[in-house]
Enzyme design. Structure first.
Site, PDB file in Angstrom:
ATOM      1  N   GLY A 298      36.905  37.378  48.255  1.00  0.00           N
ATOM      2  CA  GLY A 298      37.099  36.226  49.125  1.00  0.00           C
ATOM      3  C   GLY A 298      37.459  34.939  48.394  1.00  0.00           C
ATOM      4  O   GLY A 298      38.083  34.954  47.335  1.00  0.00           O
ATOM      5  N   SER A 299      37.019  33.834  48.984  1.00  0.00           N
ATOM      6  CA  SER A 299      37.486  32.493  48.592  1.00  0.00           C
ATOM      7  C   SER A 299      37.305  32.176  47.123  1.00  0.00           C
ATOM      8  O   SER A 299      37.852  31.193  46.631  1.00  0.00           O
ATOM      9  CB  SER A 299      36.713  31.447  49.382  1.00  0.00           C
ATOM     10  OG  SER A 299      36.778  31.735  50.739  1.00  0.00           O
ATOM     11  N   ILE A 300      36.518  32.955  46.452  1.00  0.00           N
ATOM     12  CA  ILE A 300      36.248  32.717  45.044  1.00  0.00           C
ATOM     13  C   ILE A 300      37.526  32.819  44.200  1.00  0.00           C
ATOM     14  O   ILE A 300      37.599  32.329  43.085  1.00  0.00           O
ATOM     15  CB  ILE A 300      35.169  33.722  44.590  1.00  0.00           C
ATOM     16  CG1 ILE A 300      34.219  33.079  43.623  1.00  0.00           C
ATOM     17  CG2 ILE A 300      35.730  35.004  44.108  1.00  0.00           C
ATOM     18  CD1 ILE A 300      32.832  33.592  43.758  1.00  0.00           C
ATOM     19  N   PHE A 301      38.579  33.436  44.797  1.00  0.00           N
ATOM     20  CA  PHE A 301      39.868  33.549  44.107  1.00  0.00           C
ATOM     21  C   PHE A 301      40.690  32.258  44.187  1.00  0.00           C
ATOM     22  O   PHE A 301      41.659  32.111  43.451  1.00  0.00           O
ATOM     23  CB  PHE A 301      40.694  34.695  44.724  1.00  0.00           C
ATOM     24  CG  PHE A 301      40.527  36.012  44.023  1.00  0.00           C
ATOM     25  CD1 PHE A 301      39.272  36.563  43.842  1.00  0.00           C
ATOM     26  CD2 PHE A 301      41.629  36.699  43.530  1.00  0.00           C
ATOM     27  CE1 PHE A 301      39.110  37.774  43.201  1.00  0.00           C
ATOM     28  CE2 PHE A 301      41.479  37.911  42.876  1.00  0.00           C
ATOM     29  CZ  PHE A 301      40.212  38.453  42.715  1.00  0.00           C
ATOM     30  N   LYS A 302      40.315  31.368  45.088  1.00  0.00           N
ATOM     31  CA  LYS A 302      41.158  30.185  45.309  1.00  0.00           C
ATOM     32  C   LYS A 302      41.352  29.342  44.043  1.00  0.00           C
ATOM     33  O   LYS A 302      42.472  28.923  43.757  1.00  0.00           O
ATOM     34  CB  LYS A 302      40.572  29.340  46.446  1.00  0.00           C
ATOM     35  CG  LYS A 302      40.815  29.977  47.806  1.00  0.00           C
ATOM     36  CD  LYS A 302      40.062  29.272  48.899  1.00  0.00           C
ATOM     37  CE  LYS A 302      40.215  30.045  50.197  1.00  0.00           C
ATOM     38  NZ  LYS A 302      39.238  29.626  51.202  1.00  0.00           N
TER      39      LYS A 302
END
Lengths: 585, 189
Positions: A298-302
């Site tokens: 999830g958003s941790i890749f942003k």
């Protein structure tokens, strides 16, 4: 013989006398011959015995003191020399019904009486079960580990059938701590963790006298497992994973996976995945979620996407605003945010508020092929680099990435990687831009791997500021331990189930680095299927369950790792502060 | 065989018997020592094993999980806060308060390390004659003074006494007083 010895002089006369003399002489010679033959036989038997002793029977093996002190299997220690796994000679309690060897009953006393006496020595022993074993009359272990003083008390019972053979015992003093790192030993063979990896080294007589130091620090490992377990229990998660990584050397300072197992008492349930577990989607306790289980994180890749965009020159102006109030439509697919954050957001704001729509646009401008190249350089395209045998290869990574694929990967969907992949990637992002393989073996100062450059140092410095801003102004506030200058990003991803995403099951992750003015460690905390409980204010997202775990963990491990808190020091955010001051609604 | 030869032979036998007996004694001593060593080795091994057992037991009883439980449940300890650490002088300085307007100026003290290589002491120049002073001139004023004062102790009093008569002898400019005090800075005497 009597007849021969006393021949009666049957007749008279000279002839008879001569005959008698001759016969007596013959008899005497015969007797001498008999005695000589007897001696010869004895001599031959003695010679045979000597030959047998010399040639057939093995000689008494004399072991030197050095050999006797050499452990049967090498010791494994943490980076500071604290033993994590050691072998030492121990006693076992073995029931040998044939010891009396007189055809009578194997025990002098009744089995019940012996069982009661054994229970007086070992209070946790089941007397009924033990008595049944004794009555059955089959050789069996009554107990695998007996302390020397207890062994003496067993001897005092006076039963010959209770034997105490000395056996080599592998013991893990810290119990289940770091069980996934260490593995276990069965039948003198290492399994799962470093016991399996180092099996040859630990059993080699030339090396087994020296302990093998791992990279983990037992104090950090203890704190990580304690906080992770508490965090997991407080939100009823089915599993959890945690990692503390040195960003400059790639050394794993701590690695934890829950549920855990005790390598001192390994059971079949720890190893086998039953049909029922498959149906429930549960893994056995021996499964390492840090290196083996792949998740869409999830958003941790942003931040990785934004770092790639800054590094590739796609983002040249951080104040540039992107539309954020309308879902992105790519063909039939729609990229949406959980709620409308603002009409437009700039890149720092998109990280602080975790906007999928804006990150999708950034990735679209960057290009799927460029994003894939950065992800590949960060090690996402293959199984994670670590010594452990169980390593999960990423899912849905190969082939050419379409425009939609690049955009979904940008916010952590579409590919599934392990938490270790994420840890190594974050380490590269904050350490000046150099990716290094993770290792569980201690790296001597100055011998760290050279690694490969993924981001420019300037990109890394900028990302450090942005990560710190997320912890100060954004979703990572609960992880901001005072004085430790924590930076990090939350990620809450729905788990895929039956071809689509299940909105009720989440994987909540928080990736942090500290201290952000000179990052030294990356901390990853992941909770599998957390529930909304009182402890998490009835929220299921990472900001409410994973981030607080990091916030409690860093003050415990920071001073042990040489990072002292300082509230008067921080990374300079003044040049970016004006960008996140207000959002345009 | 002559009696002498017989005695000699008996002597040889006696010597052989003595040597054999001595060898036997030595042999037993060596073997007893060797068995002593073996016994001690066995004791060392047993003690080492016992030591390891106790150490392992200690490690097991004080495992990290056990300590964490004790710390939290029994003692109620928690991780130290940021304000409990003072890592550097800069952090220490944060605890200081602002100086009051009426407070006196802080006293600044300069220091010099005696271990470092020192430059030679500057040669004193008489402010009157403009010529370097001879060290002999900076002798104690009083004659027959037991406490012969060195240049340094004299300077520590922040003045140096220059007998003008001596200076005149070197062809210096005239001066009326027999002695002048050369101010070296700070408060004079």
């Amino acid at each position: 013989m009597t007849a021969l010895a006393a021949p009666s002089p049957a007749g008279t006369g000279r002839i008879r006398l001569v005959d008698y003399r001759r016969r007596s002489l013959l008899m005497a010679r015969f007797r001498v011959l008999l005695i000589a033959l007897g001696f010869l036989l004895i001599a031959f038997a003695a010679l045979m015995r000597i030959t047998w002793l010399g040639a057939v029977q093995p000689a008494i093996t004399e072991t030197t003191m050095a050999e006797a002190l050499l452990p049967p299997r090498g010791e494994i220690t943490d980076r500071n020399g604290v033993p994590l796994a050691r072998a030492f000679p121990a006693y076992a309690l073995w029931y040998n019904p044939g010891a009396m060897d007189d055809g009578g009953p194997p025990l002098v006393k009744s089995p019940e009486q012996v069982a009661q006496e054994l229970r007086a020595i070992f209070p946790d022993l089941d007397p009924v079960d033990t008595a049944a074993k004794l009555r059955e009359g089959r050789p069996t272990y009554l107990r695998r580990r007996v302390l020397p003083e207890d062994a003496n008390r067993v001897m005092e019972i006076g039963e010959l059938a209770l034997e105490l053979p000395r056996e080599s015992d592998r013991h893990y003093p810290q119990g289940s701590l770091a069980s996934h790192v260490l593995g276990y030993v069965q039948d003198d063979k290492g399994h799962l963790g470093m016991e399996q990896v180092l099996d040859d080294r630990l059993t080699d007589p030339n090396f087994r006298g020296e302990a093998v130091p791992l990279s983990i620090d037992v104090r950090v490992q203890g704190a990580l497992e304690d906080e992770l377990h508490r965090g997991m229990r407080s939100v009823n998660a089915i599993g959890a994973a945690g990692l503390v990584l040195d960003v400059d050397t790639g050394e794993v300072m701590a690695m934890a996976s829950f549920p855990e197992f005790d390598p001192n008492h390994i059971t079949t349930n720890d190893l086998i995945r039953t049909h029922e577990m498959v149906d429930r989607g549960v893994m056995p306790a021996s499964f390492n979620r840090v290196t083996n289980q792949v998740y869409e994180l999830g958003s941790i890749f942003k931040p990785l996407t934004v770092a790639a965009a800054i590094d590739a020159g796609s983002i040249t102006d951080l104040s540039r605003r992107y539309k954020a109030n309308r879902p992105l439509r790519i063909g039939k697919q729609t990229i949406n945010d959980s709620h409308v954050i603002a009409a437009s957001l700039n890149a720092p704001q998109s990280l602080i508020h975790s906007s999928n729509i804006v990150t999708g646009q950034i990735a679209d401008e960057l290009g799927s092929d460029v994003l894939k190249r950065y992800m590949t350089d960060l090690g996402m395209g293959e199984a994670p680099y670590i010594e452990l045998p169980g390593r999960g290869a990423p899912l849905s990574y190969g082939g050419e990435w379409s425009r939609l694929k690049g955009m979904t990967v940008s916010f952590g969907h579409g590919i599934a990687v392990t938490p270790l992949h994420l840890g190594s990637a974050y380490a590269a992002m904050v350490n000046g831009g150099i990716w290094r393989p993770a290792t569980l073996l201690r790296v001597e100062p100055g011998h760290e791997p050279r690694g490969r450059r993924v981001f420019r140092a300037s990109t890394s410095a900028r990302m450090n500021q942005l990560l710190r801003m997320i912890a100060v102004y954004g979703t990572g506030r609960n992880a901001d331990a005072p004085g430790f200058r924590v930076g990090g990003k939350t990620g809450s991803a729905e788990k895929p189930k039956n071809g689509s995403y299940d909105r009720t099951t989440l994987v909540s992750t928080f990736a942090a680095a500290f201290p952000m003015d000179k990052p030294r460690y990356v901390v990853i905390v992941m909770l599998d299927e957390p529930e909304g409980t009182v402890a998490s204010s009835y929220q299921r997202t990472a900001a409410w369950n994973a981030a607080p775990v990091v916030g409690r963990l860093i003050p415990r491990i920071g001073p042990q790792l040489g990072v002292l808190p300082d509230e008067g020091r921080d990374i300079d955010l003044t040049e970016l502060q004006y960008l996140v001051g207000s959002t345009e609604h | 065989m002559t009696p002498q030869a017989r005695i000699r032979r008996m002597g040889w036998f006696a010597l052989l018997a003595i040597c054999t007996a001595l060898y036997g004694v030595l042999h037993f001593q060596v073997w007893s020592l060797a068995s002593e060593v073996k016994k001690k080795e066995r004791q060392i091994i047993a003690l080492e094993e016992h030591n390891m057992l106790l150490e392992t037991e200690y490690l097991t009883r004080s495992s990290q999980m056990q300590l964490a439980t004790w710390n939290r449940v029994d003692f109620g300890y928690s991780a130290p806060e940021a304000d409990q650490f003072v890592d550097s002088k800069r952090q220490l300085a944060r605890f200081g308060s602002h100086r009051d307007g009426s407070a006196p100026e802080p006293i600044s003290v300069a220091s010099v390390s005696v271990d470092e290589e020192r430059t030679p002491f500057p040669r004193l120049v008489s402010p009157i004659t403009g010529k370097p002073l001879d060290e002999a001139l900076i002798e104690p004023v009083r004659e027959h003074d037991d406490e012969r004062r060195t240049l340094v102790t004299t300077l520590a009093q922040q003045t140096a006494r220059v007998p003008m008569a001596a200076a005149r002898e070197e062809g210096a400019a005239s001066a009326s007083a027999a002695t002048v005090r050369v101010m070296l800075g700070g408060a004079g005497q």
